[in-house]
Design an enzyme around this catalytic site. Structure first.
Site, PDB file in Angstrom:
ATOM      1  N   SER A 178       0.830  -1.198   0.000  1.00 39.36           N
ATOM      2  CA  SER A 178       0.000   0.000   0.000  1.00 39.36           C
ATOM      3  C   SER A 178       0.874   1.261   0.000  1.00 39.36           C
ATOM      4  O   SER A 178       1.717   1.434  -0.864  1.00 39.36           O
ATOM      5  CB  SER A 178      -0.965  -0.033   1.193  1.00 39.36           C
ATOM      6  OG  SER A 178      -1.960   0.954   1.093  1.00 39.36           O
ATOM      7  N   ASP A 214      -8.958  -3.189  -6.930  1.00 36.84           N
ATOM      8  CA  ASP A 214      -8.330  -2.836  -5.657  1.00 36.84           C
ATOM      9  C   ASP A 214      -9.376  -2.265  -4.699  1.00 36.84           C
ATOM     10  O   ASP A 214      -9.951  -1.202  -4.933  1.00 36.84           O
ATOM     11  CB  ASP A 214      -7.232  -1.800  -5.937  1.00 36.84           C
ATOM     12  CG  ASP A 214      -6.425  -1.441  -4.702  1.00 36.84           C
ATOM     13  OD1 ASP A 214      -7.044  -1.066  -3.687  1.00 36.84           O
ATOM     14  OD2 ASP A 214      -5.193  -1.543  -4.759  1.00 36.84           O
ATOM     15  N   HIS A 267      -6.894  -5.556  -1.392  1.00 35.72           N
ATOM     16  CA  HIS A 267      -5.950  -4.449  -1.592  1.00 35.72           C
ATOM     17  C   HIS A 267      -4.510  -4.937  -1.650  1.00 35.72           C
ATOM     18  O   HIS A 267      -3.792  -4.637  -2.600  1.00 35.72           O
ATOM     19  CB  HIS A 267      -6.135  -3.411  -0.492  1.00 35.72           C
ATOM     20  CG  HIS A 267      -5.214  -2.226  -0.585  1.00 35.72           C
ATOM     21  ND1 HIS A 267      -4.894  -1.607  -1.781  1.00 35.72           N
ATOM     22  CD2 HIS A 267      -4.532  -1.543   0.380  1.00 35.72           C
ATOM     23  CE1 HIS A 267      -4.066  -0.592  -1.557  1.00 35.72           C
ATOM     24  NE2 HIS A 267      -3.820  -0.542  -0.264  1.00 35.72           N
TER      25      HIS A 267
END
Length: 401
Positions: free
Chosen positions: A191, A286, A353
């Protein structure tokens, strides 16, 4: 007959996943206490000048030393966790483990940081490092003077020095922990940490010996400059605020000579500046970007999108059309990289994610081209060939869980 074959394939995959899960749980319940790794701080006395977290505390990392054949191999991971784009957000963040080492605890190493040969073959015996994220700008801020603010009737100082934290922890690993002797090294991140790994990838290579094999692994880091359902690019506005507040100056000059810093925070505008082999783990749906970039609550007051972005099977036909446009935009950004062995990718059509820190996603049931994320990355890393797995569009992948 085709249906029977598909069912058998699903059953075999599930049996493989179940075996892995049992082994992982057994490992987690063993005497290593779920492979908890303690926190090491970089004291101010030997840190890069002014390298501190948002609240002024010392930066930290978790290190599990390599063993046997892996004692000169290094896997360095940058923690993710969003950004703070306003003073108020940073004040709040400074009172958490994402802004202060005072709140940091030991970390359970799993997924690509696991020490289990079954869960993490190929990398389990490497030196594995988890660098804590405590600045709010993807390890990139560089403001000289602290900002004095008032919070709850008391004054406090905020430090925007993520770039110096990066330098300090690198110095610590290189000079005190032996990473300077690495024969091979991987910089990874998930991330916002993956975004940091993208922007620091070239520098990571420069800090190591010239003969060290260096590659980078990015997980959920291809944040797209895309408009929300309102037609406005909220994430571009966010990145402009982040790069201004934190004075991010380490971005590629090739990009900043043509575009503003907020735009240059996006990987898509910097791909031509990368000189180190790089592998992308990414979902073409995502979940973070769908909920925060495409249909955030601020532009969806009636919550018409909340069920869709939580479970794709709840999406209406028009909503799914928007999500397919997001997928196509993602693939367009990867298109120039196709066919080049320097660029690896494993693009899954599942709604999540990040993958690499979760054992069930890193080396579990979910597959693309019959490969797990670990298998795809290992084939690319050790094989040196082209590994670019791109999943078909939702809902074709029955291994998504």
């Amino acid at each position: 007959m085709k249906m029977i074959t598909t069912t058998l394939q699903q059953l075999l995959l599930w049996l493989n996943f179940t075996s892995l899960l049992i082994a992982t749980l057994s490992s987690a319940n063993s005497s290593d206490g779920q492979n908890l790794v303690g926190l090491s701080l970089v004291p101010a006395s030997r840190a890069h000048p002014g390298a501190v977290c948002l609240d002024g505390s010392s930066p930290g990392y978790h290190l599990q030393k390599g063993q046997g054949a892996g004692q000169h191999s290094w896997l360095v991971h940058l923690e993710g966790g969003g950004w703070c784009s306003t003073v108020q957000e940073c004040i709040y963040r400074a009172r958490t483990a994402r802004g202060s080492s005072s709140f940091m605890s030991p970390v359970a190493f799993a997924g690509h940081l696991s020490n289990s040969p079954l869960e993490n073959p190929g990398f389990h015996n490497w030196n594995r490092v988890f660098i804590r994220y405590c600045d709010g700008a993807s390890f990139s801020g560089n403001v000289n003077e602290p900002l004095i603010v008032s919070a709850r009737g008391h004054s406090m100082r905020l430090f925007f020095r993520g770039q110096r934290v990066w330098e300090a922890v690198m110095e610590e690993l290189l000079t005190r922990q032996g990473m300077l002797n690495a024969t091979q090294a991987i910089l990874s991140g998930d991330s916002a940490g993956g975004l940091a790994a993208f922007h620091h990838c070239n520098d990571f290579k420069k800090k190591l010996r010239g003969d060290t094999i260096v590659k980078c692994l990015l997980d959920g880091a291809m944040f797209l400059d895309m408009p929300s359902i309102s037609g406005v690019s909220l994430i571009k506005d966010l990145y402009r605020k982040v790069t201004t507040l934190h004075n991010v100056t380490s971005l590629s000059h090739t990009c900043t000579s043509k575009q503003d810093r907020g735009e240059c925070f996006f990987p898509q505008y910097n791909l031509d500046s990368i000189t180190v082999p790089m592998f992308f783990l990414q979902s073409s749906y995502d979940s973070w970007q769908l909920r925060n970039v495409i249909a955030p609550a601020i532009v969806d007051p009636s919550h018409a999108w909340s069920l869709c972005t939580t479970d794709l099977s709840n999406c209406s036909k028009p909503q799914m059309g928007v999500l397919q446009e997001f997928r196509q935009a993602l693939l367009r950004n990867f298109r120039p990289l196709l066919g080049h062995p320097m660029w690896g990718m494993h693009i899954v059509s599942c709604l999540h994610h990040t993958e690499e820190l979760y054992s069930y996603l890193w080396n579990g049931f979910t597959r693309v081209n019959n490969m797990t994320a670990l298998q795809a990355f290992s084939k690319w890393y050790f094989g040196g060939g082209v590994v670019q797995n791109i999943d078909c569009a939702y809902p074709c992948n029955y291994t998504c869980r």
